[in-house]
Design an enzyme around this catalytic site. Structure first.
Site, PDB file in Angstrom:
ATOM      1  N   LEU A  57       5.543   5.918   4.815  1.00  0.00           N
ATOM      2  CA  LEU A  57       5.523   4.460   4.693  1.00  0.00           C
ATOM      3  C   LEU A  57       4.125   3.996   5.074  1.00  0.00           C
ATOM      4  O   LEU A  57       3.479   4.583   5.947  1.00  0.00           O
ATOM      5  CB  LEU A  57       6.544   3.818   5.651  1.00  0.00           C
ATOM      6  CG  LEU A  57       8.033   3.910   5.314  1.00  0.00           C
ATOM      7  CD1 LEU A  57       8.854   3.277   6.439  1.00  0.00           C
ATOM      8  CD2 LEU A  57       8.333   3.203   4.004  1.00  0.00           C
ATOM      9  N   ASP A  58       3.664   2.930   4.444  1.00  0.00           N
ATOM     10  CA  ASP A  58       2.375   2.369   4.826  1.00  0.00           C
ATOM     11  C   ASP A  58       2.383   1.996   6.299  1.00  0.00           C
ATOM     12  O   ASP A  58       3.432   1.630   6.865  1.00  0.00           O
ATOM     13  CB  ASP A  58       2.078   1.109   4.007  1.00  0.00           C
ATOM     14  CG  ASP A  58       1.891   1.409   2.528  1.00  0.00           C
ATOM     15  OD1 ASP A  58       1.527   2.548   2.208  1.00  0.00           O
ATOM     16  OD2 ASP A  58       2.118   0.491   1.718  1.00  0.00           O
ATOM     17  N   LYS A  59       1.229   2.036   6.917  1.00  0.00           N
ATOM     18  CA  LYS A  59       1.110   1.721   8.337  1.00  0.00           C
ATOM     19  C   LYS A  59       1.752   0.381   8.712  1.00  0.00           C
ATOM     20  O   LYS A  59       2.496   0.306   9.701  1.00  0.00           O
ATOM     21  CB  LYS A  59      -0.360   1.750   8.752  1.00  0.00           C
ATOM     22  CG  LYS A  59      -0.595   1.439  10.223  1.00  0.00           C
ATOM     23  CD  LYS A  59      -2.071   1.501  10.583  1.00  0.00           C
ATOM     24  CE  LYS A  59      -2.312   1.173  12.052  1.00  0.00           C
ATOM     25  NZ  LYS A  59      -3.762   1.229  12.405  1.00  0.00           N
TER      26      LYS A  59
END
Length: 262
Positions: A57-59
């Site tokens: 998942l994106d940060k």
């Protein structure tokens, strides 16, 4: 109230699922070498063993993240993610009032500036969107005396880089708190008026078919920030819908497709 630390969602002999808070990396990267909040390290230290990240998942995005405990399970599940044999539901707060349902079918390529290596070819990507709740706030913006926002559920058919964020921007409904694809004025309004300075995107449901298992693994986790915002903005009915995944016909259809897949 935001999750400060990850939390366990599921654990068996082959898989561990952990809730990733916004602001945490899934694994170390040279693009953010100074970030100390890394989910892979956190989990490895608590289990005392090597773990294999299955997806990412994106940060700034929160939600369930799967780790395998052996290489074979990791490879099998990674192939399922690559081949879109997973079911996912996200929540986002966006600018404007989108239609009740929306299908964004727009090919996407990898973003060269955020991933090492050359830009790759565009690949098919489709995101279905369902509007759950709306609000109009007395906040003047650059065009209108008030500002409109909506809570939406998103059902991506794959996992192209920043897919939901890019698709929603293309549809004219960028996500609040998105400093890359969003609208700076509206991000500032939410930061100043409501104290929200993060990306308002979370994965709340993830379903996979574990190897050598006849039943799907169904994960549900609601980010506390979204629950707090929903109550603050009068979106309790939408919150109740989100907390009952079995009532979501779009999500049910995607999970049923997994169960029917040989």
């Amino acid at each position: 109230m935001e999750h400060d630390e990850p939390s366990f969602l599921h654990e068996d002999e082959r898989l561990v699922a952990v809730f990733k808070p916004s602001g945490w990396l899934v694994h170390p990267t040279e693009l953010d070498a100074r970030e100390s909040r890394v989910l892979l390290r956190w989990l490895r230290d608590r289990l005392g063993r090597h773990v294999f990240p299955v997806h990412r998942l994106d940060k700034p995005t929160s939600g369930p993240v799967l780790f395998a405990l052996d290489a074979a399970t990791a490879a099998a599940l990674a192939a399922d993610f690559a081949n879109r044999r997973v079911a996912k539901r996200y929540l986002a707060v966006v600018r404007g009032h989108p239609p009740e349902t929306l299908t964004i079918d727009r090919p996407l390529s990898r973003i060269a500036r955020t991933v090492p290596g050359p830009r790759d070819a565009e690949k098919t990507a489709c995101t279905e969107v369902r509007r759950l709740a709306t609000i109009e706030l007395p906040w003047p913006n650059d065009r209108h005396p008030t500002s409109r926002y909506a809570l939406v559920a998103c059902y991506p058919d794959g996992g192209r880089q920043h897919q939901i964020r890019r698709h929603l921007r293309h549809a004219g409904h960028p996500i609040i708190g998105d400093t890359t694809y969003g609208h700076g004025l509206h991000n500032r309004l939410w930061r100043e008026r409501l104290g929200v300075s993060r990306l308002l995107l979370t994965c709340c449901d993830l379903t996979v078919r574990p190897p050598r298992s006849s039943a799907p693994l169904v994960l549900h986790a609601l980010d506390a920030t979204f629950a707090t915002l929903a109550r603050r903005l009068g979106w309790e009915e939408a919150l109740s819908f989100v907390e009952a995944p079995h009532e979501d016909d779009m999500l049910r259809a995607k999970i049923a497709a997994l169960e029917d897949d040989p």
